[in-house]
Design a protein around this motif. Structure first.
Motif, short mmCIF file in Angstrom:
data_model
loop_
_atom_site.label_atom_id
_atom_site.label_comp_id
_atom_site.label_asym_id
_atom_site.label_seq_id
_atom_site.Cartn_x
_atom_site.Cartn_y
_atom_site.Cartn_z
N LEU A 13 -2.55 5.77 8.17
CA LEU A 13 -1.83 4.49 8.15
C LEU A 13 -1.02 4.26 9.42
CD1 LEU A 13 -0.40 4.45 4.49
CD2 LEU A 13 -2.29 3.08 5.37
N ALA A 14 -0.62 5.34 10.11
CA ALA A 14 0.32 5.25 11.24
C ALA A 14 -0.08 4.20 12.29
CB ALA A 14 0.49 6.62 11.86
N ILE A 33 0.85 -1.21 0.00
CA ILE A 33 0.00 0.00 0.00
C ILE A 33 0.87 1.25 0.00
CG2 ILE A 33 -1.57 1.38 1.45
CD1 ILE A 33 -3.00 -1.21 2.14
N MET A 34 1.92 1.24 0.86
CA MET A 34 2.80 2.42 0.95
C MET A 34 3.62 2.61 -0.33
SD MET A 34 3.97 2.71 4.92
CE MET A 34 4.29 0.98 5.24
N ASP A 35 4.04 1.48 -0.93
CA ASP A 35 4.78 1.58 -2.20
C ASP A 35 3.92 2.21 -3.28
OD1 ASP A 35 7.08 0.50 -1.16
OD2 ASP A 35 6.62 -1.57 -1.79
N GLU A 36 2.65 1.77 -3.33
CA GLU A 36 1.72 2.33 -4.33
C GLU A 36 1.52 3.83 -4.11
OE1 GLU A 36 -1.90 0.12 -4.18
OE2 GLU A 36 -0.95 -1.75 -4.83
N LYS A 37 1.36 4.20 -2.83
CA LYS A 37 1.12 5.62 -2.53
C LYS A 37 2.36 6.47 -2.85
CE LYS A 37 -2.66 5.55 0.77
NZ LYS A 37 -3.55 6.22 -0.18
N GLN A 48 8.09 0.87 9.09
CA GLN A 48 8.23 2.20 9.67
C GLN A 48 9.12 3.10 8.80
OE1 GLN A 48 6.51 3.00 12.69
NE2 GLN A 48 6.93 5.04 11.88
N MET A 49 10.20 2.51 8.26
CA MET A 49 11.09 3.27 7.38
C MET A 49 10.36 3.72 6.11
SD MET A 49 14.65 1.15 7.67
CE MET A 49 15.43 2.09 6.37
N LYS A 50 9.56 2.78 5.55
CA LYS A 50 8.77 3.13 4.36
C LYS A 50 7.78 4.23 4.68
CE LYS A 50 8.82 -1.04 1.49
NZ LYS A 50 7.98 -2.08 0.88
N ASN A 109 7.88 6.47 7.11
CA ASN A 109 8.54 7.75 7.36
C ASN A 109 8.89 8.45 6.05
OD1 ASN A 109 8.35 7.30 10.08
ND2 ASN A 109 10.47 6.60 10.33
N LYS A 110 9.37 7.66 5.07
CA LYS A 110 9.71 8.22 3.75
C LYS A 110 8.45 8.75 3.06
CE LYS A 110 11.94 7.02 -0.64
NZ LYS A 110 12.52 5.94 -1.46
N LEU A 111 7.36 7.96 3.13
CA LEU A 111 6.09 8.37 2.51
C LEU A 111 5.56 9.64 3.16
CD1 LEU A 111 3.65 7.84 0.63
CD2 LEU A 111 2.71 6.38 2.43
N LEU A 112 5.59 9.67 4.51
CA LEU A 112 5.07 10.83 5.24
C LEU A 112 5.90 12.08 4.93
CD1 LEU A 112 2.98 11.79 7.32
CD2 LEU A 112 4.68 11.31 9.11
N ALA A 113 7.23 11.93 4.87
CA ALA A 113 8.10 13.08 4.57
C ALA A 113 7.83 13.61 3.16
CB ALA A 113 9.56 12.67 4.71
N SER A 114 7.67 12.68 2.19
CA SER A 114 7.40 13.10 0.80
C SER A 114 6.05 13.79 0.70
CB SER A 114 7.43 11.88 -0.12
OG SER A 114 8.71 11.30 -0.15
#
Length: 341
Positions: free
Chosen positions: A64-65, A27-31, A81-83, A85-90
């Motif tokens: 999602l958190a 899901i996070m990769d898609e987003k 969590q790493m994914k 954090n990257k998604l949230l920052a972007s």
């Protein structure tokens, strides 16, 4: 009993097998892919739309958190969590960029709208001899130059500086920012040129009306003097003593006439400097030379300040003209003056 059985089946169902599992990583990769493929709008409405869409997207990311920490073993949770954090920052970065872009475009649009209104007002204004309300316009112009021009210039300069800062910070919407900066710069240059035209036209209208008032006053005085002379020097009903007195007064009368002679000559000389404002509202019988008061960009090319052109057709607020090389162009009439003929 049937109703109770259905009720328990719907509301108290417990399943231990076949429960669908959610792959939060996918899901996070898609987003993230979706986020990386998003662009920035080219105009204010499209950027507004992007902001609204991303606000919903960002809310989904934040939602999602709570699910990340309930997703199995520690290593798996750590990678999720790493994914995340990257998604949230972007997502947060895009949100900031969209909001800063919208704010900058809105400020540019406000100034562009104001300058377009000002330009339209000056282009459509009546600068001919029939406009007797020009003193009010003169006061408005002087008030703006004295009180508002400096602050307006500061606003335009700040827009330019803020745009440069956004570009220097590698803002992803820098192409749109550059386009808005150029538009504001071009409109501001045009506005300043139209202010030059307005100042010239107001001066010419003032000179024109003062000249014609003085000419009318002189004409009225001469008519009155003519009537007085006809009455005073009418020989009927005057005896010899009255006639001798009138003859003695002739020298003084001659001096008065000389004074009016000088006044008329001065008016004649001034008439060579007064602009023929009536031709601003009608097409003359022959081609007239006109002079550009400012620079102005037209579809056919640039009008150059101080250059002489030939007026081909008076279309009201727009004039058809040609330059010395024979190139034809159409420009706002406010950009030109008709020199004394």
């Amino acid at each position: 009993m049937k109703l109770r059985e259905d009720h328990d089946h719907i509301y108290h169902l417990s399943r231990t097998e076949g429960r669908p599992s959610i792959n939060w990583g996918n899901i996070m990769d898609e987003k993230l892919d979706n986020l990386n493929n998003k662009g920035f709008g080219q105009d204010l409405p499209s950027v507004e739309n992007e902001v609204e869409e991303h606000n919903i997207f960002h809310s989904e990311v934040e939602a999602l958190a709570p699910h990340i920490n309930c997703s199995g073993d520690k290593d798996y949770v750590s990678s999720l969590q790493m994914k995340y954090n990257k998604l949230l920052a972007s997502s947060s970065a895009r949100q900031r960029n969209l909001l800063s872009l919208r704010d900058y475009m809105q400020r540019c649009t406000n100034e562009l709208y104001w300058m377009d209104q000002q330009a339209e007002e000056r282009i459509n204004y009546d600068w001919s001899d029939t406009n007797l309300d020009y003193p009010a316009r003169q006061r408005q112009y002087e008030n703006f130059i004295g009180k508002c021009l400096e602050s307006k210039e500061a606003t335009i300069t700040k827009l330019s500086d803020d745009g440069e800062k956004l570009i220097a910070a590698e803002h992803p919407g820098k192409n749109v920012i550059e386009a808005h900066m150029e538009a504001v710069h071009a409109d501001w240059k045009e506005y300043l040129n139209l202010l030059i035209c307005e100042e010239n036209h107001l001066k010419h209208m003032d000179e024109y009306n003062k000249y014609h008032k003085e000419a009318r006053d002189t004409q009225d005085l001469l008519k009155r003097l003519d009537t007085e002379l006809n009455q005073k020097y009418n020989p009927e009903f005057k005896d010899v003593y009255q006639m001798e007195g009138l003859i003695r007064e002739m020298d003084d009368q001659a001096k008065a006439i000389d004074h009016f002679d000088e006044r008329v000559k001065a008016l004649q000389n001034r008439s060579l400097q007064v602009l023929p404002l009536k031709y601003r509202r009608e097409t003359p019988q022959k081609l007239l030379p006109i002079e550009a008061l400012c620079e102005f960009d037209t579809d056919e090319g640039q009008v150059l300040r101080g250059e002489r052109y030939t007026l081909l057709r008076n279309n009201g607020t727009k004039w058809d003209a040609k330059d010395a090389a024979g190139r034809k162009l159409t420009a706002p009439a406010v950009c030109f003056m008709i020199p004394p003929t």
